[in-house]
Design a protein around this motif. Structure first.
Motif, PDB file in Angstrom:
ATOM      1  N   LEU A 183       0.833  -1.212   0.000  1.00 28.14           N
ATOM      2  CA  LEU A 183       0.000   0.000   0.000  1.00 28.14           C
ATOM      3  C   LEU A 183       0.864   1.257   0.000  1.00 28.14           C
ATOM      4  O   LEU A 183       0.558   2.234  -0.701  1.00 28.14           O
ATOM      5  N   GLN A 184       1.929   1.242   0.778  1.00 28.03           N
ATOM      6  CA  GLN A 184       2.825   2.402   0.800  1.00 28.03           C
ATOM      7  C   GLN A 184       3.407   2.657  -0.582  1.00 28.03           C
ATOM      8  O   GLN A 184       3.455   3.795  -1.062  1.00 28.03           O
ATOM      9  N   ALA A 185       3.872   1.582  -1.230  1.00 28.17           N
ATOM     10  CA  ALA A 185       4.457   1.739  -2.566  1.00 28.17           C
ATOM     11  C   ALA A 185       3.421   2.231  -3.562  1.00 28.17           C
ATOM     12  O   ALA A 185       3.686   3.140  -4.368  1.00 28.17           O
ATOM     13  N   PHE A 233      -4.047  -3.920 -12.453  1.00 33.06           N
ATOM     14  CA  PHE A 233      -4.052  -5.260 -11.881  1.00 33.06           C
ATOM     15  C   PHE A 233      -3.969  -6.254 -13.031  1.00 33.06           C
ATOM     16  O   PHE A 233      -4.882  -6.323 -13.863  1.00 33.06           O
ATOM     17  N   ASP A 234      -2.881  -7.030 -13.089  1.00 34.96           N
ATOM     18  CA  ASP A 234      -2.708  -8.004 -14.158  1.00 34.96           C
ATOM     19  C   ASP A 234      -3.353  -9.324 -13.754  1.00 34.96           C
ATOM     20  O   ASP A 234      -3.436  -9.660 -12.567  1.00 34.96           O
ATOM     21  N   GLN A 285      -8.897  -0.680  -1.743  1.00 33.01           N
ATOM     22  CA  GLN A 285      -7.766  -0.026  -1.067  1.00 33.01           C
ATOM     23  C   GLN A 285      -6.707   0.429  -2.058  1.00 33.01           C
ATOM     24  O   GLN A 285      -6.177   1.528  -1.949  1.00 33.01           O
ATOM     25  N   PHE A 286      -6.408  -0.423  -3.068  1.00 31.43           N
ATOM     26  CA  PHE A 286      -5.290  -0.100  -3.941  1.00 31.43           C
ATOM     27  C   PHE A 286      -5.658   0.943  -4.990  1.00 31.43           C
ATOM     28  O   PHE A 286      -4.796   1.678  -5.457  1.00 31.43           O
ATOM     29  N   LYS A 287      -6.918   1.033  -5.408  1.00 28.96           N
ATOM     30  CA  LYS A 287      -7.367   2.096  -6.317  1.00 28.96           C
ATOM     31  C   LYS A 287      -6.482   2.196  -7.562  1.00 28.96           C
ATOM     32  O   LYS A 287      -5.894   3.229  -7.853  1.00 28.96           O
ATOM     33  N   VAL A 288      -6.371   1.081  -8.282  1.00 28.41           N
ATOM     34  CA  VAL A 288      -5.582   1.086  -9.510  1.00 28.41           C
ATOM     35  C   VAL A 288      -6.376   1.719 -10.643  1.00 28.41           C
ATOM     36  O   VAL A 288      -7.579   1.945 -10.542  1.00 28.41           O
TER      37      VAL A 288
END
Length: 820
Positions: free
Chosen positions: A697-699, A712-713, A727-730
């Motif tokens: 998450l930090q990255a 997201f692959d 959470q990741f919101k790609v």
């Protein structure tokens, strides 16, 4: 008590007259005056402008000039001074002219005495100070009216005409119609409000100073909610009404939003509770209906109390300690604990608490969200047991052994741990010859024997259909080999079946930590390799892990060693596969794909060497090489004038994402090649993020702040957790080609694809379909709303030069894609 002397300036061309006035006032007042004198009009005008005196005695005749000229000059310049005009003889016309010029008094020199002169001076000074105060007050009130932020309108209640309006009102209502003055006040109102306004005005109900709500019209005709306060006042001798017309659009919208939020809170199935953090013991000040339904308590029974009454006699000490710690440190916190309803029944409460801070950052309240997950917990417990235990044999599944290995490494790393890998010989032949029912009977019988013989010394798990793994914590290799031999003998005993008896044997491999295996995570692989050797040696054997079992491992190491040198020998290269818009075929970008052309091994595909690179810990170095080469190529295309609008997608591995400085390395690479962050898209798999969610998450957040796009692959093949996805919101989801392959004929694949596209769009993410090979697949994906396509239908992966030529032919390719 001493008083500051009045400063008196006499402007007179006769010094004797000045001395006479000075002596007269000195005799009448002990030190009450300070005197100065000037004899010419020029000196007098200069002194008047400087304004350093309290009062000015000006002679009517100053040589060829009149003293009134000095007074009028000063007045024109806007200066306020206390003047007294002196003349040698009385003259009503002169008296009138002096007063009109702004003098406070007119005195004849031969007829004044000390008392009269002193009285005239005091009057002049007081009058001038009063005029100054009056002017300042008028200016202040005018400034408050004109520059006030609240729109103010002054209107005649009889004629209904606007007499004055400040700048705020002009801005709010003027628009293209210009000044408000002279317009009818009712033109500010919405047509439907005019009758109500007239009625309240005539009845006197409007002028009570109480705020009332109105619908007005802005200058552009749009509706405007207004809070009006009306007060009657005198304006230049006539009756007028001052209207304060406050725009309350923000309040109306806030009220509507507050109402909507309240409806949402009341409509949710989760219990919501708000506690006041500023009061002792943090009493509850609000609960919603779901809280009442879940707990059985009404609002009257809860409000004013602390929520701890829900604990009842349940322990929950660890969870309660966590709650206390979160409250003491003003932190968010989530926990699962047992609570008690009003009727005494227990329920599982998934509780989330969060602080609410005011504008100064101080915590004023806490919000608690509770969910009754009792049914879910019971279901999860049943599912968890089913997921970790084999229904046919009652044995644990291998994840239980994995957990044992992890716990052993964490708590007892200095003690031995042995894995026994046992496989029934020729089980496939038994199944085919005797049927699956017999096969199931054999597996169940052997499972019972293994479990009985191992007993409390270890844990037996069913690995696959006819394979078993036995964990023996604390048991060294020698004792484990003896137990494995006993297991082999026990398995070889006849098994009764409906038609008689059957004899089976087992091939068994044994790997022991730390005697021959240095890493607990390698135990299963080494035990399996030993079992494979037992089969190769003729089956029905027990083999301990030995050096010859390392052949496969050595092969992997060889591949890893060559891979390291391949990076330096330019054996690695990148192919590029285009991604196009699903709707119109426009080129969106390329995905960079890593390839290895080895002089000894030939073309080695990533699915073979990437796992080796991961096992060797080479992925950070290899991934950085790919990122650098891809950015270099994009820079080259841009310099050629053919890649300015491209987005280049690059795959990144878990070992890269989990590095603390990953985002910084990406930023440095972009800067080195002169690329904008939005020109780069990093493709990550869900599994790469799950290894350490917090670090990932930090990255991800650093990359988002940098402006790099994220995708997201292989979406749908990993965890596919919506909570993690949120959470990741790609930026984009890539549907795995395993789902695309069976389109459009497989209903399940269609449903999964439609769902992924819908989920992506609901979360404001683009969706890319991988592996598109047919026109039918492309048409269906276009209908389903997929955003982008990638696959052999568009183009196979190309070398950089071929991709550059493809880019130059892009108008033709785009047209062909539209036909698809």
């Amino acid at each position: 008590m001493s008083h500051t002397p009045l400063r008196v300036l006499v402007v007179d061309d006769d010094e004797d007259d000045f001395i006479l006035i000075r002596d007269m006032l000195r005799d009448a007042s002990a030190g009450g005056y300070q005197f100065d004198w000037c004899a010419t009009p020029e000196e007098g005008l200069s002194a008047l402008r400087e304004g350093e005196h309290d009062v000015y005695l000006v002679d009517y005749l100053l040589g060829p000039t009149s003293g009134l000229d000095l007074i009028e000059t000063v007045n024109r310049e806007g200066l306020t001074r206390a003047f007294i005009v002196l003349t040698g003889r009385g003259n009503p016309a002169v008296d009138m002219a002096a007063m009109e010029a702004g003098a406070s008094d007119y005195l004849v020199k031969g007829l004044i005495d000390a008392e009269r002169l002193a009285r005239s001076i005091r009057y002049a000074v007081d009058h001038t100070r009063f005029v100054e105060v009056l002017r300042e007050s008028e200016a202040s009130h005018r400034l408050l009216f004109d520059e006030g932020p609240v729109p103010l309108v002054l209107f005649d209640p009889g004629r209904g005409r606007i007499l004055a309006a400040n700048a705020a009102a002009q801005k709010q209502y003027g628009g293209a119609q210009g000044s408000l003055e002279g317009r009818a006040f009712e033109t500010l109102l919405a047509p439907g409000e005019r009758e109500r306004f007239a009625g309240m005005l005539s009845a006197g109900e409007l002028l009570d100073g109480q705020p009332t709500m109105w619908e007005h019209r802005r200058g552009d005709g749009s509706s405007l909610p207004v809070e009006g306060i009306y007060r009657e006042m005198d304006y230049r001798g006539r009756r007028a009404v001052l209207a304060h017309l406050q725009d309350i659009s923000a309040r109306v919208h806030a009220d509507a939003r507050r109402h909507l939020l309240e409806r949402a809170i009341q409509s949710t199935g989760n219990g919501v509770v708000i506690a006041d953090a500023r009061q002792p013991d943090m009493p509850v000040i609000f609960i919603n209906r779901a809280f009442e339904r879940i707990t059985g308590y009404s609002g009257q029974e809860v409000l004013g109390r602390n929520c701890r009454f829900l604990h009842g006699n349940e322990d929950n000490e660890a969870e309660r300690a966590g709650i206390r710690h979160a409250l003491a440190n003003h932190q968010e916190f989530s926990t699962l604990l047992r609570n008690v309803r009003k009727d005494g029944t227990l329920f599982w409460n998934q509780l989330y608490i969060a602080p609410v801070r005011d504008a100064r950052g101080e915590v004023t309240h806490y919000i608690g969200i509770q969910s009754d997950v009792t049914e879910q917990r019971d279901t999860e417990a049943r599912l968890a047991y089913a997921a970790t235990h084999d229904a046919a044999t009652g044995l644990a599944r291998y994840p239980v052994i994995e957990a044992m290995l992890e716990a052993h490494g964490r708590l007892h790393a200095q003690r031995p741990m042995t894995l026994v890998y046992a496989d029934v010989d020729h089980f496939h032949a038994i199944n085919e010859a005797m049927g699956h029912e017999v096969g199931d009977r054999i597996v169940a019988e052997i499972a019972g024997r293994l479990r009985a013989l191992v007993g409390e010394r270890g844990r037996v798990a069913r690995f696959t259909g006819d394979e078993f793994v036995i964990a023996l914590p604390g048991m060294a290799l020698g004792d484990s080999m003896e137990l494995a031999a006993a297991l082999s003998q026990e398995a070889a005993q006849p098994i009764a079946i409906a038609t008689g008896e059957v004899l089976v044997t087992m091939s068994i491999g044994v790997a022991s930590y730390p005697e021959r295996v240095e890493d607990l995570s390698e135990l299963l692989l080494r035990a399996e390799a030993s079992m494979t050797r037992a089969k190769h040696l003729g089956r029905d054997m027990v083999c301990a892990y030995a050096q010859e079992d390392m052949l496969r491992v050595e092969d992997r190491r060889m591949l890893g060693a060559r891979l390291r040198s391949a990076m330096q020998a330019d054996e690695l290269y990148l192919d590029y596969q285009p991604q196009v818009c699903a709707q119109d075929g426009r080129l969106l970008g390329f995905e960079a794909l890593l390839r290895w052309n080895s002089p000894e091994l030939g073309l080695v595909m990533p699915d073979r060497f990437i796992p080796v690179a991961e096992g060797m810990g080479l992925m950070p170095e290899l991934g950085q090489w790919v990122l650098d080469r891809a950015c270099m190529q994009l820079r080259h295309w841009i310099d050629q004038g053919i890649g300015g609008g491209l987005v280049l997608a690059v795959n990144v591995a878990a070992q890269q994402v989990q590095r603390p400085n990953f985002a910084e390395l990406v930023a440095e690479t972009l800067q080195r090649h002169g690329l904008q962050p939005q020109q780069l898209e990093l493709e990550v798999t869900e599994s790469s993020l799950m290894e350490n969610i917090d670090r990932a998450l930090q990255a991800i957040r650093k990359l988002e702040a940098l402006g790099v796009r994220l995708a997201f692959d292989d979406f749908g093949t990993g965890y596919s957790s919506l909570s993690y996805l949120r959470q990741f919101k790609v930026d984009r989801l890539k549907i795995d080609k395993s789902f695309i392959r069976d389109l459009p004929d497989d209903d399940d694949s269609v449903a999964i694809t439609r769902t992924v596209i819908a989920v992506g769009h609901q979360l404001q993410m683009g969706v890319v379909a991988e592996g598109v090979e047919t026109a039918e697949q492309a048409r269906l994906l276009k209908i389903l709303g997929c955003d982008a396509l990638q696959g052999y239908l568009i183009s196979r992966p190309m070398h950089a030069d071929a991709a550059g030529e493809w880019l130059q032919r892009q108008p033709t390719v785009a047209a062909a894609s539209n036909e698809v």
